[in-house]
Design a protein around this motif. Structure first.
Motif, PDB file in Angstrom:
ATOM      1  N   SER A 159       0.676  -1.098   0.035  1.00 45.02           N
ATOM      2  CA  SER A 159      -0.004   0.066  -0.090  1.00 45.02           C
ATOM      3  C   SER A 159       0.963   1.139  -0.032  1.00 45.02           C
ATOM      4  CB  SER A 159      -0.918  -0.072   1.347  1.00 45.02           C
ATOM      5  OG  SER A 159      -0.154   0.053   2.433  1.00 45.02           O
ATOM      6  N   GLU A 160       0.379   2.211  -0.488  1.00 43.24           N
ATOM      7  CA  GLU A 160       1.095   3.603  -0.533  1.00 43.24           C
ATOM      8  C   GLU A 160       1.011   4.165   1.211  1.00 43.24           C
ATOM      9  OE1 GLU A 160       2.592   5.988  -2.496  1.00 43.24           O
ATOM     10  OE2 GLU A 160       2.629   4.196  -3.953  1.00 43.24           O
ATOM     11  N   PRO A 161       1.790   4.718   1.540  1.00 40.58           N
ATOM     12  CA  PRO A 161       1.988   5.417   2.880  1.00 40.58           C
ATOM     13  C   PRO A 161       0.608   6.175   2.937  1.00 40.58           C
ATOM     14  CG  PRO A 161       4.139   5.919   1.916  1.00 40.58           C
ATOM     15  CD  PRO A 161       3.208   5.266   0.705  1.00 40.58           C
ATOM     16  N   ARG A 162       0.075   5.777   4.160  1.00 42.14           N
ATOM     17  CA  ARG A 162      -1.013   6.304   4.585  1.00 42.14           C
ATOM     18  C   ARG A 162      -0.983   7.462   5.888  1.00 42.14           C
ATOM     19  NH1 ARG A 162      -2.266   1.134   4.263  1.00 42.14           N
ATOM     20  NH2 ARG A 162      -2.450   0.849   6.438  1.00 42.14           N
ATOM     21  N   ARG A 163      -1.363   8.656   5.691  1.00 42.53           N
ATOM     22  CA  ARG A 163      -1.221   9.785   6.655  1.00 42.53           C
ATOM     23  C   ARG A 163      -2.630   9.276   7.728  1.00 42.53           C
ATOM     24  NH1 ARG A 163      -1.535  16.211   6.979  1.00 42.53           N
ATOM     25  NH2 ARG A 163       0.294  16.049   5.560  1.00 42.53           N
ATOM     26  N   MET A 164      -2.180   9.238   8.989  1.00 44.72           N
ATOM     27  CA  MET A 164      -2.949   8.730  10.016  1.00 44.72           C
ATOM     28  C   MET A 164      -3.236  10.063  10.975  1.00 44.72           C
ATOM     29  SD  MET A 164      -3.321   5.913   8.987  1.00 44.72           S
ATOM     30  CE  MET A 164      -4.067   4.879  10.193  1.00 44.72           C
ATOM     31  N   PRO A 165      -4.158  10.870  10.729  1.00 41.40           N
ATOM     32  CA  PRO A 165      -4.696  12.113  11.334  1.00 41.40           C
ATOM     33  C   PRO A 165      -5.182  11.796  12.706  1.00 41.40           C
ATOM     34  CG  PRO A 165      -6.061  11.805   9.638  1.00 41.40           C
ATOM     35  CD  PRO A 165      -4.968  10.776   9.285  1.00 41.40           C
ATOM     36  N   GLY A 166      -5.425  12.708  13.536  1.00 34.91           N
ATOM     37  CA  GLY A 166      -6.178  12.684  14.665  1.00 34.91           C
ATOM     38  C   GLY A 166      -5.424  12.300  16.031  1.00 34.91           C
ATOM     39  N   ASP A 167      -4.124  12.368  16.115  1.00 39.24           N
ATOM     40  CA  ASP A 167      -3.473  11.839  17.333  1.00 39.24           C
ATOM     41  C   ASP A 167      -3.477  13.090  18.205  1.00 39.24           C
ATOM     42  OD1 ASP A 167      -1.019  11.677  18.997  1.00 39.24           O
ATOM     43  OD2 ASP A 167      -1.232   9.670  17.963  1.00 39.24           O
ATOM     44  N   ASP A 168      -3.835  12.692  19.484  1.00 42.53           N
ATOM     45  CA  ASP A 168      -4.202  13.879  20.656  1.00 42.53           C
ATOM     46  C   ASP A 168      -2.801  14.273  21.006  1.00 42.53           C
ATOM     47  OD1 ASP A 168      -6.982  13.749  20.472  1.00 42.53           O
ATOM     48  OD2 ASP A 168      -6.908  12.171  22.117  1.00 42.53           O
ATOM     49  N   SER A 169      -1.731  13.464  20.785  1.00 44.00           N
ATOM     50  CA  SER A 169      -0.323  13.820  21.440  1.00 44.00           C
ATOM     51  C   SER A 169       0.449  14.799  20.113  1.00 44.00           C
ATOM     52  CB  SER A 169       0.352  12.696  21.666  1.00 44.00           C
ATOM     53  OG  SER A 169       0.625  11.848  20.638  1.00 44.00           O
ATOM     54  N   SER A 170      -0.156  15.115  19.346  1.00 41.45           N
ATOM     55  CA  SER A 170       0.420  15.793  17.910  1.00 41.45           C
ATOM     56  C   SER A 170       1.590  14.877  17.420  1.00 41.45           C
ATOM     57  CB  SER A 170       0.787  17.112  18.566  1.00 41.45           C
ATOM     58  OG  SER A 170      -0.283  17.938  18.810  1.00 41.45           O
ATOM     59  N   TYR A 171       1.347  13.797  17.336  1.00 37.80           N
ATOM     60  CA  TYR A 171       2.417  12.955  16.492  1.00 37.80           C
ATOM     61  C   TYR A 171       1.917  12.662  15.233  1.00 37.80           C
ATOM     62  CZ  TYR A 171       4.283  10.473  20.987  1.00 37.80           C
ATOM     63  OH  TYR A 171       4.866  10.238  22.005  1.00 37.80           O
ATOM     64  N   ALA A 172       2.816  12.933  14.213  1.00 34.50           N
ATOM     65  CA  ALA A 172       2.442  12.710  12.888  1.00 34.50           C
ATOM     66  C   ALA A 172       2.638  11.142  12.389  1.00 34.50           C
ATOM     67  CB  ALA A 172       3.378  13.724  11.994  1.00 34.50           C
ATOM     68  N   ARG A 173       1.797  10.610  12.001  1.00 40.17           N
ATOM     69  CA  ARG A 173       2.120   9.376  11.835  1.00 40.17           C
ATOM     70  C   ARG A 173       1.524   8.861  10.392  1.00 40.17           C
ATOM     71  NH1 ARG A 173      -1.245   4.068  13.277  1.00 40.17           N
ATOM     72  NH2 ARG A 173      -2.891   5.246  13.586  1.00 40.17           N
ATOM     73  N   TYR A 174       2.495   8.092   9.687  1.00 46.67           N
ATOM     74  CA  TYR A 174       2.343   7.476   8.617  1.00 46.67           C
ATOM     75  C   TYR A 174       2.211   5.924   8.765  1.00 46.67           C
ATOM     76  CZ  TYR A 174       2.268  11.530   5.422  1.00 46.67           C
ATOM     77  OH  TYR A 174       1.880  12.810   4.778  1.00 46.67           O
ATOM     78  N   SER A 175       1.435   5.282   8.006  1.00 44.85           N
ATOM     79  CA  SER A 175       1.202   3.861   7.769  1.00 44.85           C
ATOM     80  C   SER A 175       1.135   3.006   6.778  1.00 44.85           C
ATOM     81  CB  SER A 175      -0.104   3.498   8.938  1.00 44.85           C
ATOM     82  OG  SER A 175       0.001   2.012   8.918  1.00 44.85           O
ATOM     83  N   GLY A 176       1.853   1.871   6.576  1.00 44.30           N
ATOM     84  CA  GLY A 176       1.507   1.094   5.351  1.00 44.30           C
ATOM     85  C   GLY A 176       1.842  -0.443   5.727  1.00 44.30           C
ATOM     86  N   ASP A 177       1.718  -1.137   4.577  1.00 42.11           N
ATOM     87  CA  ASP A 177       1.742  -2.578   4.885  1.00 42.11           C
ATOM     88  C   ASP A 177       2.788  -3.207   3.993  1.00 42.11           C
ATOM     89  OD1 ASP A 177      -0.654  -2.633   6.332  1.00 42.11           O
ATOM     90  OD2 ASP A 177      -1.880  -2.233   4.636  1.00 42.11           O
ATOM     91  N   LEU A 178       3.789  -3.797   4.700  1.00 43.32           N
ATOM     92  CA  LEU A 178       5.040  -4.478   4.018  1.00 43.32           C
ATOM     93  C   LEU A 178       4.850  -5.761   3.919  1.00 43.32           C
ATOM     94  CD1 LEU A 178       7.898  -3.905   3.282  1.00 43.32           C
ATOM     95  CD2 LEU A 178       8.439  -4.496   5.795  1.00 43.32           C
ATOM     96  N   SER A 179       4.965  -6.261   2.675  1.00 45.67           N
ATOM     97  CA  SER A 179       5.015  -7.464   2.475  1.00 45.67           C
ATOM     98  C   SER A 179       6.465  -8.170   2.405  1.00 45.67           C
ATOM     99  CB  SER A 179       4.524  -8.099   1.021  1.00 45.67           C
ATOM    100  OG  SER A 179       4.343  -9.512   0.710  1.00 45.67           O
ATOM    101  N   ILE A 180       6.849  -9.077   3.302  1.00 53.80           N
ATOM    102  CA  ILE A 180       8.151  -9.505   3.376  1.00 53.80           C
ATOM    103  C   ILE A 180       8.465 -11.093   3.389  1.00 53.80           C
ATOM    104  CG2 ILE A 180       8.040  -9.451   5.827  1.00 53.80           C
ATOM    105  CD1 ILE A 180      11.007  -8.215   5.733  1.00 53.80           C
ATOM    106  N   HIS A 181       9.223 -11.499   2.554  1.00 56.01           N
ATOM    107  CA  HIS A 181       9.423 -12.946   2.224  1.00 56.01           C
ATOM    108  C   HIS A 181      10.561 -13.603   2.976  1.00 56.01           C
ATOM    109  CE1 HIS A 181       6.597 -12.314  -1.465  1.00 56.01           C
ATOM    110  NE2 HIS A 181       5.929 -12.418  -0.354  1.00 56.01           N
ATOM    111  N   TRP A 182      10.726 -14.303   3.932  1.00 59.15           N
ATOM    112  CA  TRP A 182      11.944 -14.485   4.565  1.00 59.15           C
ATOM    113  C   TRP A 182      11.960 -15.929   5.137  1.00 59.15           C
ATOM    114  CZ3 TRP A 182      11.854 -16.232   9.629  1.00 59.15           C
ATOM    115  CH2 TRP A 182      10.627 -16.072  10.389  1.00 59.15           C
ATOM    116  N   ILE A 183      13.089 -16.484   5.315  1.00 55.66           N
ATOM    117  CA  ILE A 183      13.233 -17.601   5.892  1.00 55.66           C
ATOM    118  C   ILE A 183      14.295 -17.683   7.233  1.00 55.66           C
ATOM    119  CG2 ILE A 183      12.950 -19.232   3.637  1.00 55.66           C
ATOM    120  CD1 ILE A 183      16.102 -19.029   3.442  1.00 55.66           C
ATOM    121  N   SER A 184      14.089 -18.754   8.012  1.00 57.36           N
ATOM    122  CA  SER A 184      14.852 -18.781   9.240  1.00 57.36           C
ATOM    123  C   SER A 184      16.031 -19.663   8.666  1.00 57.36           C
ATOM    124  CB  SER A 184      14.046 -19.176  10.266  1.00 57.36           C
ATOM    125  OG  SER A 184      14.811 -19.485  11.518  1.00 57.36           O
ATOM    126  N   LEU A 185      17.207 -19.222   9.449  1.00 57.43           N
ATOM    127  CA  LEU A 185      18.429 -20.095   8.924  1.00 57.43           C
ATOM    128  C   LEU A 185      18.854 -20.926  10.007  1.00 57.43           C
ATOM    129  CD1 LEU A 185      20.592 -17.467   7.093  1.00 57.43           C
ATOM    130  CD2 LEU A 185      18.937 -19.095   6.205  1.00 57.43           C
TER     131      LEU A 185
END
Length: 150
Positions: free
Chosen positions: A124-150
């Motif tokens: 997904s594109e980064p999404r602006r997440m407004p409405g934080d009472d503490s005045s934090y700016a937050r962007y959110s996104g969904d990362l698909s990550i393909h991995w293996i344990s060694l």
């Protein structure tokens, strides 16, 4: 019987994101630090948790989708620094296009096995997440990550 720590998708995502160009040591974790003054200068990347995906059925390839949030704060103002949070998130997006960052071994926290990320991309594109009472700016996104344990 002792519990053997195993790699998990949150730890792998955090370790992989922490290696992105422009990301400072300690700037990525699975928990947002309560003291925002500790990360106010550079912002913070929070690996929130697994939001979807599935492991392969017949071999040990994991394919989670992980929610990632980039935070910025200005402790001396009530105005959220949206530009700083957006720029931080764009560093993460840029890391997914860096072929040298794929197929490399990650060191996880002490006691955990190593892991290797095969591919990573944002679903997904980064999404602006407004409405934080503490005045934090937050962007959110969904990362698909393909991995293996060694």
């Amino acid at each position: 019987m002792a519990v053997i720590p195993l790699a998990n998708s949150e730890l792998v995502a955090a370790a992989w994101l922490a290696g992105a160009d422009g990301i400072e040591a300690g700037q990525v974790a699975t928990t947002l630090p309560a003291d925002s003054t500790a990360w106010a200068a550079n912002g913070f990347v929070h690996v929130v948790g697994v939001a979807g995906g599935s492991p392969q059925l017949h071999y040990a390839l994991r394919e989670p989708v992980v929610q990632v949030d980039a935070y910025a704060v200005n402790p001396n103002s009530g105005k959220a620094p949206w530009g700083k949070a957006s720029s931080l998130f764009e560093l993460l997006v840029a890391a997914t296009y860096d072929e040298d960052r794929m197929h490399r071994t990650l060191a996880l926290p002490a006691g955990y096995p190593q892991a290797r990320v095969m591919t990573a991309h944002f679903m997904s594109e980064p999404r602006r997440m407004p409405g934080d009472d503490s005045s934090y700016a937050r962007y959110s996104g969904d990362l698909s990550i393909h991995w293996i344990s060694l």
